[in-house]
Design an enzyme around this catalytic site. Sequence first.
Site, PDB file in Angstrom:
ATOM      1  NE  ARG A 101     -14.183 -11.091  12.392  1.00  0.00           N
ATOM      2  CZ  ARG A 101     -13.355 -10.147  12.380  1.00  0.00           C
ATOM      3  NH1 ARG A 101     -13.364  -9.253  11.644  1.00  0.00           N
ATOM      4  NH2 ARG A 101     -12.555 -10.131  13.420  1.00  0.00           N
ATOM      5  CG  HIS A 128     -13.312 -10.344  18.896  1.00  0.00           C
ATOM      6  ND1 HIS A 128     -12.993 -11.299  18.052  1.00  0.00           N
ATOM      7  CD2 HIS A 128     -12.627  -9.200  18.195  1.00  0.00           C
ATOM      8  CE1 HIS A 128     -12.105 -11.071  17.170  1.00  0.00           C
ATOM      9  NE2 HIS A 128     -12.058  -9.720  17.398  1.00  0.00           N
ATOM     10  CD  GLN A 131      -8.706  -7.925  19.753  1.00  0.00           C
ATOM     11  OE1 GLN A 131      -8.923  -7.993  18.487  1.00  0.00           O
ATOM     12  NE2 GLN A 131      -7.771  -7.301  20.165  1.00  0.00           N
ATOM     13  CG  ASP A 226     -14.422  -1.943  19.388  1.00  0.00           C
ATOM     14  OD1 ASP A 226     -13.664  -1.845  18.106  1.00  0.00           O
ATOM     15  OD2 ASP A 226     -15.284  -2.915  19.393  1.00  0.00           O
ATOM     16  CB  CYS A 267      -9.705  -4.650  19.292  1.00  0.00           C
ATOM     17  SG  CYS A 267     -11.229  -3.921  18.879  1.00  0.00           S
ATOM     18  NE  ARG A 295      -7.199 -11.561  17.687  1.00  0.00           N
ATOM     19  CZ  ARG A 295      -8.168 -11.376  16.785  1.00  0.00           C
ATOM     20  NH1 ARG A 295      -8.218 -10.017  16.488  1.00  0.00           N
ATOM     21  NH2 ARG A 295      -8.782 -12.155  16.174  1.00  0.00           N
TER      22      ARG A 295
HETATM   23  N1   CP Z   1      -9.208  -6.788  15.828  1.00  0.00           N
HETATM   24  C1   CP Z   1      -9.847  -7.337  14.785  1.00  0.00           C
HETATM   25  O1   CP Z   1     -10.484  -8.574  15.018  1.00  0.00           O
HETATM   26  O2   CP Z   1      -9.493  -6.987  13.737  1.00  0.00           O
HETATM   27  P1   CP Z   1     -10.064  -7.461  12.348  1.00  0.00           P
HETATM   28  O3   CP Z   1     -11.490  -7.138  12.125  1.00  0.00           O
HETATM   29  O4   CP Z   1      -9.091  -6.828  11.290  1.00  0.00           O
HETATM   30  O5   CP Z   1      -9.816  -8.915  12.166  1.00  0.00           O
HETATM   31  N1  NVA Z   2     -16.637  -3.995  17.436  1.00  0.00           N
HETATM   32  C1  NVA Z   2     -15.855  -4.221  16.120  1.00  0.00           C
HETATM   33  C2  NVA Z   2     -14.709  -5.266  16.429  1.00  0.00           C
HETATM   34  C3  NVA Z   2     -14.020  -5.233  15.436  1.00  0.00           C
HETATM   35  C4  NVA Z   2     -12.822  -6.183  15.673  1.00  0.00           C
HETATM   36  C5  NVA Z   2     -16.976  -4.692  15.303  1.00  0.00           C
HETATM   37  O1  NVA Z   2     -17.716  -5.561  15.331  1.00  0.00           O
HETATM   38  O2  NVA Z   2     -16.698  -4.180  14.120  1.00  0.00           O
END
Ligand code: CP
Ligand code: NVA
Length: 310
Positions: A101, A128, A131, A226, A267, A295
């Site tokens: 990430r 993502h 997701q 989101d 999400c 997930r």
């Molecule tokens: N939806 C998602 O990826 O959540 P987190 O940021 O908590 O991992």
């Molecule tokens: N768009 C959001 C998604 C989180 C899972 C972010 O990047 O924080």
Amino acid sequence: MVRHLLKVSDFSKKECEKVINKSIEIKKNPKKYSSALEGETLLMLFEKPSLRTRISFETGMQQLGGHAIFYSIKDSPLGKKENISDTSKVVSRFVNLIAARVFKRQDIWDLAKYSDVPVINMLDDFAHPCQILGDFQTIKEKKNRLENLKLSYFGDAHNNVTYDLMRMCAIFGWRMGVACPNAPKYSPEQLVLDEVSQISNDTGADVRVIHEAKEASQEADVIYTDSWMSYGIPQEQEEERKKAFLPFQVTSSIMEAAKSDAVFMNCLPAMREYEQTAEVIDGPQSIVFDQAENRLHIQKAIMLFLSDKF
Ligand code: CP
Ligand code: NVA
């Protein structure tokens, strides 16, 4: 050749369906897979925060008989004393799978370029995929099909989750309305629009950006939103963003303009009275916790698929 999952369109429609179906099977019978990745190790590199992704990957790997390592990028020499190619070459000699990430897409592309083992994107600024594959499983479970559906997205469309939703709707030949403010910083990048229109030429999908929320909602089977404040967005932008996104907040009247059996998805993490009202996210059409649960199952299926285990 080693396969990676950096964005959802790295998988064909057939592969997406295969992974989703495997996830549904694993969910029904998790014990059957309890030694599927026995003795294998997943490295999870994190540059931004996480609740769902970290815990579901770690739990999933353990349930498959393997082991997961959490590694915070700020603890590493990466970017200071070591470059990504050396990091990638070294860790791919230790572990069987790498998940990351990161803030910048180029970083995960470089990780994948130099890795001898599969790399899974756990969220960058471009995609993502875990997701969205999990979300399509959830939609399949709720609607009993993945054909001929319409998804409408509301809010920040210059956004990782939105981009993979657009790619996935294109892959599955869906209609999609992307409702966002009329400004480049809140709208999808041209690179993504080009990819989506190229996929849509083959599948007959109709993915369009609209700047009017009610219009986007019409005939939708799925309403999706989101965060307005994605990880890493500076706090000082909050007021400006709230003002820009408020016309695209998912409210009861947006839900009413959609099909009567439409479902609401986010999400997560979510902020009530920001991207959606509390009434919507805590209401009867919301399926956000089923989405979160999936997930776990989908990532087990993704790890098995990339490890060539089905
Ligand atoms: N939806 C998602 O990826 O959540 P987190 O940021 O908590 O991992
Ligand atoms: N768009 C959001 C998604 C989180 C899972 C972010 O990047 O924080």
